[in-house]
Design an enzyme around this catalytic site. Structure first.
Site, PDB file in Angstrom:
ATOM      1  N   TYR A  62     -11.482  -3.151   8.588  1.00 34.40           N
ATOM      2  CA  TYR A  62     -10.811  -1.918   8.989  1.00 34.40           C
ATOM      3  C   TYR A  62     -11.565  -1.329  10.175  1.00 34.40           C
ATOM      4  O   TYR A  62     -12.527  -0.567  10.015  1.00 34.40           O
ATOM      5  CB  TYR A  62     -10.804  -0.893   7.848  1.00 34.40           C
ATOM      6  CG  TYR A  62      -9.894  -1.195   6.684  1.00 34.40           C
ATOM      7  CD1 TYR A  62      -8.978  -2.240   6.716  1.00 34.40           C
ATOM      8  CD2 TYR A  62      -9.944  -0.421   5.525  1.00 34.40           C
ATOM      9  CE1 TYR A  62      -8.144  -2.505   5.638  1.00 34.40           C
ATOM     10  CE2 TYR A  62      -9.108  -0.665   4.451  1.00 34.40           C
ATOM     11  CZ  TYR A  62      -8.216  -1.705   4.508  1.00 34.40           C
ATOM     12  OH  TYR A  62      -7.395  -1.952   3.443  1.00 34.40           O
ATOM     13  N   GLY A  75       1.990   0.028   9.922  1.00 34.64           N
ATOM     14  CA  GLY A  75       2.472   0.945  10.944  1.00 34.64           C
ATOM     15  C   GLY A  75       2.729   2.341  10.414  1.00 34.64           C
ATOM     16  O   GLY A  75       2.936   3.276  11.185  1.00 34.64           O
ATOM     17  N   GLY A  76       2.721   2.492   9.079  1.00 27.02           N
ATOM     18  CA  GLY A  76       2.969   3.795   8.483  1.00 27.02           C
ATOM     19  C   GLY A  76       4.421   3.954   8.065  1.00 27.02           C
ATOM     20  O   GLY A  76       5.233   3.037   8.154  1.00 27.02           O
ATOM     21  N   THR A 130       7.470   4.598   8.890  1.00 30.63           N
ATOM     22  CA  THR A 130       8.239   4.702  10.125  1.00 30.63           C
ATOM     23  C   THR A 130       9.718   4.382   9.937  1.00 30.63           C
ATOM     24  O   THR A 130      10.503   4.536  10.870  1.00 30.63           O
ATOM     25  CB  THR A 130       7.663   3.751  11.186  1.00 30.63           C
ATOM     26  OG1 THR A 130       7.652   2.412  10.647  1.00 30.63           O
ATOM     27  CG2 THR A 130       6.244   4.148  11.559  1.00 30.63           C
TER      28      THR A 130
END
Length: 313
Positions: free
Chosen positions: A79, A237-238, A240
């Site tokens: 990460y 990407g979250g 979205t």
């Protein structure tokens, strides 16, 4: 294994303890934790050339999470973005010294080179030991609380999990988990060493075929820790993609965000479900913690469960 929260509604200053607790092996954690994947960058995670997050902002979010009762942080050495590493941020924010009750869970298996590109040579027993040692150095610890073996594919994991079991026997790892695995791989791992948690992708409308597997983990006293429970199809990407209308309806009824309803639904799937929503935004952090105190009615759960199962149709 677990305690049931007594609060029925979130307070103005939420506390992660309202979500209840679970034992990861012998380590008690509040069921709402924090995922560090999104911390090193803004926008999509785990990609080359990501835009680094402001360091002070990231450290402030971590410290605020602990203030709000979060005592379970999920992280990994892979990460990172240019200039920012989740493990280094965690150590800088919390490691002077770490709170006594803080449980750090990391994962090994995948690895990225210094450019951020994924490495194809990271899954040998020798490479796994190197990754464990890298996590130890980055976090400034003499042992890791929980290490998850992240798996790609359905092949045998005996050699790789066995290598981690040896490190557990040597005292470098306290407890072991597995990630992105099949029921057969979990059964194989449990013949080698105790497994305290499973990390698989799961959430409303995401892999409803895992329901039996989720229940099986609870019956065996194993925590199920879903990733992308909020982002769903958006993955790293979250969140979205357009939100499910059933989720939006329940969110409106409670006056909260869709993300909070997704987290609350996750926790309602059993006392062994742990949530690890991640964010670099202080307001989102507060909302994520507050979701642990949300109580969904039977009617709301039925509506959300229907939306969840419909994804398998």
């Amino acid at each position: 294994m677990t305690t049931t929260p007594t609060s029925a509604t979130p307070s103005l200053t939420p506390d992660a303890s309202a979500s209840g607790t679970w034992l990861l092996g012998d380590l008690p954690v509040n069921r709402v934790g924090f995922g560090a994947m999104r911390l090193p960058q803004r926008g999509e995670a785990l990609v080359e050339g990501a835009v680094p997050r402001d360091r002070g902002e990231a450290i402030a979010v971590l410290r605020r999470a602990v203030e709000l009762g979060v005592n379970h942080i999920d992280t990994a050495a892979f990460y990172f973005s240019p200039l920012r590493s989740a493990n280094e941020l965690i150590r800088s924010a919390l490691g002077g010294p770490y709170p006594d009750d803080l449980v750090l869970a990391t994962k090994v298996g995948p690895a990225r080179d210094v450019t951020g590109a994924w490495s194809e040579h990271a899954r040998t027993p020798q490479a796994l030991r190197g990754q464990v040692e890298e996590n130890l150095r980055q976090l400034g610890r003499d042992h890791l609380d929980v290490v998850n073996l992240r798996v790609l594919g359905t092949d045998s994991i005996a050699e790789r999990f066995g290598a981690l079991a040896e490190l557990r026997e040597a005292g470098l790892i306290r407890h072991l988990g597995v990630s992105n695995i099949t029921p057969e791989q979990l059964a194989e791992a449990r013949t080698i060493a105790p497994v305290v948690c499973v990390q698989n992708m799961y959430g409303i409308g995401v892999r409803p075929e895992y329901e039996d597997f989720v229940r099986h983990c609870g019956e065996q006293g194993i925590a199920f820790v879903p990733f992308y429970a909020i982002a769903a199809a958006g993955r790293q990407g979250g969140a979205t993609v357009p939100e499910n209308p059933e989720v939006l309806a329940v969110a409106e009824a409670h006056g909260v965000s869709a993300a909070e309803i997704r987290t609350a639904w996750t926790l309602h799937q059993g006392p062994h479900l742990l949530a690890i929503p991640g964010t670099g935004d202080p307001a989102h952090l507060v909302a994520n913690v507050a979701a642990g105190a949300l109580r969904l009615t039977p009617e709301e759960l039925a509506l959300l469960d229907g939306a969840h199962r419909a994804a398998a149709a």
